[in-house]
Design an enzyme around this catalytic site. Sequence first.
Site, PDB file in Angstrom:
ATOM      1  N   GLU A  90      26.558  -1.310  14.419  1.00 40.65           N
ATOM      2  CA  GLU A  90      27.909  -0.744  14.352  1.00 40.65           C
ATOM      3  C   GLU A  90      27.885   0.757  14.659  1.00 40.65           C
ATOM      4  O   GLU A  90      28.775   1.282  15.335  1.00 40.65           O
ATOM      5  CB  GLU A  90      28.517  -0.987  12.972  1.00 40.65           C
ATOM      6  CG  GLU A  90      28.757  -2.454  12.641  1.00 40.65           C
ATOM      7  CD  GLU A  90      27.524  -3.143  12.094  1.00 40.65           C
ATOM      8  OE1 GLU A  90      26.447  -2.505  12.045  1.00 40.65           O
ATOM      9  OE2 GLU A  90      27.634  -4.323  11.717  1.00 40.65           O
ATOM     10  N   PRO A 116      10.759  -5.193  16.743  1.00 41.83           N
ATOM     11  CA  PRO A 116      11.415  -5.749  15.552  1.00 41.83           C
ATOM     12  C   PRO A 116      12.637  -4.937  15.161  1.00 41.83           C
ATOM     13  O   PRO A 116      12.665  -3.714  15.323  1.00 41.83           O
ATOM     14  CB  PRO A 116      10.320  -5.684  14.484  1.00 41.83           C
ATOM     15  CG  PRO A 116       9.399  -4.606  14.937  1.00 41.83           C
ATOM     16  CD  PRO A 116       9.439  -4.625  16.444  1.00 41.83           C
ATOM     17  N   ARG A 117      13.659  -5.632  14.662  1.00 41.62           N
ATOM     18  CA  ARG A 117      14.879  -4.940  14.246  1.00 41.62           C
ATOM     19  C   ARG A 117      14.571  -3.906  13.169  1.00 41.62           C
ATOM     20  O   ARG A 117      15.172  -2.835  13.131  1.00 41.62           O
ATOM     21  CB  ARG A 117      15.891  -5.964  13.728  1.00 41.62           C
ATOM     22  CG  ARG A 117      17.246  -5.373  13.331  1.00 41.62           C
ATOM     23  CD  ARG A 117      17.971  -4.851  14.550  1.00 41.62           C
ATOM     24  NE  ARG A 117      19.332  -4.439  14.257  1.00 41.62           N
ATOM     25  CZ  ARG A 117      20.175  -3.951  15.158  1.00 41.62           C
ATOM     26  NH1 ARG A 117      19.782  -3.811  16.410  1.00 41.62           N
ATOM     27  NH2 ARG A 117      21.397  -3.610  14.824  1.00 41.62           N
ATOM     28  N   GLU A 165      13.966   3.288  20.359  1.00 39.76           N
ATOM     29  CA  GLU A 165      13.340   3.272  21.683  1.00 39.76           C
ATOM     30  C   GLU A 165      13.714   2.047  22.509  1.00 39.76           C
ATOM     31  O   GLU A 165      13.082   1.772  23.528  1.00 39.76           O
ATOM     32  CB  GLU A 165      11.822   3.351  21.549  1.00 39.76           C
ATOM     33  CG  GLU A 165      11.315   4.702  21.062  1.00 39.76           C
ATOM     34  CD  GLU A 165       9.829   4.867  21.280  1.00 39.76           C
ATOM     35  OE1 GLU A 165       9.451   5.859  21.909  1.00 39.76           O
ATOM     36  OE2 GLU A 165       9.057   3.993  20.833  1.00 39.76           O
ATOM     37  N   ASN A 188      23.638  -6.984  20.168  1.00 36.31           N
ATOM     38  CA  ASN A 188      24.463  -6.658  21.327  1.00 36.31           C
ATOM     39  C   ASN A 188      23.713  -6.875  22.647  1.00 36.31           C
ATOM     40  O   ASN A 188      22.818  -6.102  22.986  1.00 36.31           O
ATOM     41  CB  ASN A 188      24.922  -5.200  21.217  1.00 36.31           C
ATOM     42  CG  ASN A 188      25.928  -4.829  22.273  1.00 36.31           C
ATOM     43  OD1 ASN A 188      26.282  -5.639  23.117  1.00 36.31           O
ATOM     44  ND2 ASN A 188      26.404  -3.598  22.226  1.00 36.31           N
ATOM     45  N   PRO A 189      24.104  -7.880  23.440  1.00 41.57           N
ATOM     46  CA  PRO A 189      23.411  -8.110  24.720  1.00 41.57           C
ATOM     47  C   PRO A 189      23.804  -7.117  25.798  1.00 41.57           C
ATOM     48  O   PRO A 189      23.104  -6.987  26.802  1.00 41.57           O
ATOM     49  CB  PRO A 189      23.851  -9.528  25.095  1.00 41.57           C
ATOM     50  CG  PRO A 189      25.192  -9.689  24.454  1.00 41.57           C
ATOM     51  CD  PRO A 189      25.133  -8.902  23.171  1.00 41.57           C
TER      52      PRO A 189
END
Length: 441
Positions: A61, A266-267, A308, A332-333
């Site tokens: 967001e 990783p998120r 990054e 988000n793609p």
Amino acid sequence: MALALYRGLTSAAAPLIRFYLQRRQAAGKEDPDRLDERFGLASRPRPQGPLAWVHCASVGEAVSVLALIDRMLTQRPGLNVLVTTGTVTSARLLARRLPSGAFHQYIPVDRAEWAARFVAHWRPDLALWVESELWPNLIGAVADAGVKLVLLNARMSDASFQRWRRLPFMIRPLLQHFALCLGQDERQAARLIALGAPTARSVGNLKFAAAPLPVDDAELAALRHAVAGRPVWVAASTHPGEEELIAAAARDVRRDRPDLLTVIVPRHPERGPAIAAMLQALGYRVARRGAGERVGGAEIYLADTLGELGLFYRLAPVAFIGGSLVPHGGHNPLEAAVLGAAVLTGPHTHSFGAVAQDMKTAGGLIEVADATALARELGRLLDDRARRAAVADAGRAVARTQAHVLDAVLAEIAPWLDAAERRHADGGKSRHSPADRRARA
């Protein structure tokens, strides 16, 4: 009655909340140097002049409104922007990417006393909440202070919409406090009206207006040199349970392409050591960027660093967007598509349902059901340059379709920002003046 009960329960739960935050701090999920912010205690003074408060749940967001924040500050040099989030990861990212004139604080836990303390200190002139964060005590504190609330880029999953429909006594009073709700699309706006929002419409999805993710050009050049000649793909924003599936897909693809390099981002970067240990136990050669290790001959390059993704979307011609092979809802793609990557996702994309469907319909996104399908489609994209380019071009075209969104959102909130500037120009005397109320109505 329900909201009064919620307020009473959260007030009584202060000891439990403090214990919960301490546990989160021990797990690295809270910032020990700024924990007081979670109790509504500011770590800096309020700046002079008009102040807009932008609240985002987390990284996704926050990234979606960076372009909006930058434009607001460019157009209104005297404006200050307070950005709140609730995660350590988002705070670290915003520390690097917020423009001058904007600053970050952690959102207080939704307890009435802490919410009131927060609002009393910051005295925002306008509150802009992003997507789906609806905290009753904070909303009440903002409304009690006479501050206008606007919900930006609002979205509500099918499950959330059905759940709220069964709780109209909870959701209607909350939405009634919002002067305006801007849905990501017309369907979302209609849902908000059905749930009790007094005014809701759509001018487009702010995620389409996000600026391309930044990159360090020197780092990109160095990585391109390090992987020269190797097929490369990136699995971005992965969640627990996905890395094993990605590694299995990579193993299948490597049978015909033994020099394949898989980049996993990783998120949550703090998971890096555990992911590396798991992959090494499965027999993979792993290099961890977070530990300063070079790519070398690694089969998997674990990019357990923050901020990054722009680097790796530019490095890799194919990007898998995580949170979608597990039922998280996806990410988000468009961020990958804008930078020219051909996009793959799993089936769980409900957090970005409209965007993913638009891209899929246009041929700019390929959905895969499992690791086997991921390996099959990845292999095809790596081998077929023309197909890869077609998917990438279609995704990029979708991202361009709503270039007007930023201007449209700015036009919607301009009357309240104008009123804030006038109010501070006359020493704050006009907060409740008729002219101010008309501008903010």
